[in-house]
Every structure is written in C-alpha cells, then in structure tokens.
Scaffold this motif. Structure first.
Motif, PDB file in Angstrom:
ATOM      1  N   HIS A  65       0.805  -1.213   0.000  1.00 64.77           N
ATOM      2  CA  HIS A  65       0.000   0.000   0.000  1.00 64.77           C
ATOM      3  C   HIS A  65       0.844   1.271   0.000  1.00 64.77           C
ATOM      4  O   HIS A  65       0.593   2.198  -0.753  1.00 64.77           O
ATOM      5  N   TYR A  66       1.835   1.356   0.858  1.00 65.33           N
ATOM      6  CA  TYR A  66       2.646   2.569   0.986  1.00 65.33           C
ATOM      7  C   TYR A  66       3.928   2.518   0.155  1.00 65.33           C
ATOM      8  O   TYR A  66       4.424   3.544  -0.282  1.00 65.33           O
ATOM      9  N   LEU A  67       4.472   1.338  -0.044  1.00 66.32           N
ATOM     10  CA  LEU A  67       5.750   1.209  -0.720  1.00 66.32           C
ATOM     11  C   LEU A  67       5.662   1.478  -2.220  1.00 66.32           C
ATOM     12  O   LEU A  67       6.536   2.118  -2.798  1.00 66.32           O
ATOM     13  N   VAL A  68       4.623   1.006  -2.878  1.00 67.03           N
ATOM     14  CA  VAL A  68       4.505   1.145  -4.331  1.00 67.03           C
ATOM     15  C   VAL A  68       4.532   2.605  -4.781  1.00 67.03           C
ATOM     16  O   VAL A  68       5.282   2.948  -5.700  1.00 67.03           O
ATOM     17  N   PRO A  69       3.757   3.524  -4.163  1.00 70.80           N
ATOM     18  CA  PRO A  69       3.842   4.924  -4.608  1.00 70.80           C
ATOM     19  C   PRO A  69       5.245   5.513  -4.432  1.00 70.80           C
ATOM     20  O   PRO A  69       5.692   6.306  -5.267  1.00 70.80           O
ATOM     21  N   GLN A  70       5.941   5.138  -3.379  1.00 69.42           N
ATOM     22  CA  GLN A  70       7.300   5.638  -3.162  1.00 69.42           C
ATOM     23  C   GLN A  70       8.255   5.109  -4.222  1.00 69.42           C
ATOM     24  O   GLN A  70       9.093   5.850  -4.748  1.00 69.42           O
ATOM     25  N   LEU A  71       8.146   3.841  -4.542  1.00 72.33           N
ATOM     26  CA  LEU A  71       9.002   3.258  -5.581  1.00 72.33           C
ATOM     27  C   LEU A  71       8.735   3.907  -6.930  1.00 72.33           C
ATOM     28  O   LEU A  71       9.659   4.174  -7.696  1.00 72.33           O
ATOM     29  N   GLU A  72       7.470   4.195  -7.230  1.00 73.54           N
ATOM     30  CA  GLU A  72       7.118   4.846  -8.490  1.00 73.54           C
ATOM     31  C   GLU A  72       7.697   6.261  -8.535  1.00 73.54           C
ATOM     32  O   GLU A  72       8.210   6.704  -9.562  1.00 73.54           O
ATOM     33  N   ARG A  73       7.640   6.982  -7.421  1.00 71.87           N
ATOM     34  CA  ARG A  73       8.200   8.334  -7.351  1.00 71.87           C
ATOM     35  C   ARG A  73       9.703   8.291  -7.600  1.00 71.87           C
ATOM     36  O   ARG A  73      10.238   9.080  -8.376  1.00 71.87           O
ATOM     37  N   ILE A  74      10.390   7.342  -6.985  1.00 73.12           N
ATOM     38  CA  ILE A  74      11.842   7.209  -7.164  1.00 73.12           C
ATOM     39  C   ILE A  74      12.167   6.845  -8.607  1.00 73.12           C
ATOM     40  O   ILE A  74      13.089   7.394  -9.212  1.00 73.12           O
ATOM     41  N   ARG A  75      11.401   5.940  -9.199  1.00 69.84           N
ATOM     42  CA  ARG A  75      11.623   5.535 -10.592  1.00 69.84           C
ATOM     43  C   ARG A  75      11.453   6.724 -11.520  1.00 69.84           C
ATOM     44  O   ARG A  75      12.260   6.951 -12.420  1.00 69.84           O
ATOM     45  N   THR A  76      10.423   7.525 -11.299  1.00 74.20           N
ATOM     46  CA  THR A  76      10.164   8.699 -12.134  1.00 74.20           C
ATOM     47  C   THR A  76      11.288   9.724 -11.985  1.00 74.20           C
ATOM     48  O   THR A  76      11.774  10.276 -12.987  1.00 74.20           O
ATOM     49  N   GLN A  77      11.737   9.967 -10.764  1.00 66.69           N
ATOM     50  CA  GLN A  77      12.827  10.920 -10.543  1.00 66.69           C
ATOM     51  C   GLN A  77      14.120  10.449 -11.186  1.00 66.69           C
ATOM     52  O   GLN A  77      14.857  11.221 -11.785  1.00 66.69           O
TER      53      GLN A  77
END
Length: 91
Positions: A73-85
C-alpha cells in the motif's frame, strides 16, 4: 507479504506511540506470476478465514500487462516516485 506485515507493524507502533490510527488485522495475500514457458499465469490467493469464501485466482497474464513486482500500500507509490525521478535525472 513482507511489506504487508511491515504496514501492520508500523500502524501498531504508531498506535502504541499515541497516534490515532486504526490497526487492521493482517490478512496474507499470496501473489505471483508463474512463468510457464508459454503464456505467463497470474496467481493470487487469500485464505478463507479472511473473507467468507476466500479467494483463488489463476488467470493468463495479458500480453500488455507487466507482472506485478511489489504489492504494498505505501511502498509502491514511493518506488514509483523514485523511478520517475531517476528517469528524469537520466535525461
């Protein structure tokens, strides 16, 4: 599953520290992709005690669908943000 356990633990710790959070019981969900040498199969199972009948899914993975790598739930949005950056920085 480990990320789900971590979410439950974090909520429990926050509640013990005085935060007003609702701690949900942990319900394990097993998910994966079975590489068959032909069409990959998506698998998902949830125990019967967590819902009335439980859940069991065995289906073909659509050719355009990327296999799920992380389900949290919380990890996926963070990983996506890091991937995009990271992708933006590489250009």
């Amino acid at each position: 599953m480990a990320a789900g356990v971590a979410d439950i633990a974090a909520h429990g710790i926050a509640q013990l520290a005085g935060a007003r959070v609702e701690v949900q019981p942990y319900v394990p969900v097993l998910q994966g992709v079975l590489m068959t040498g032909g069409t990959p199969r998506y698998l998902r199972a949830r125990p019967a005690w967590s819902t009335a009948d439980g859940e069991s899914i065995w289906t073909e993975l659509d050719s355009g669908m990327a296999p799920p790598k992380v389900a949290a739930h919380y990890l996926v949005p963070q990983l996506e943000r890091i991937r995009t950056q990271t992708a933006s920085a590489a250009h």
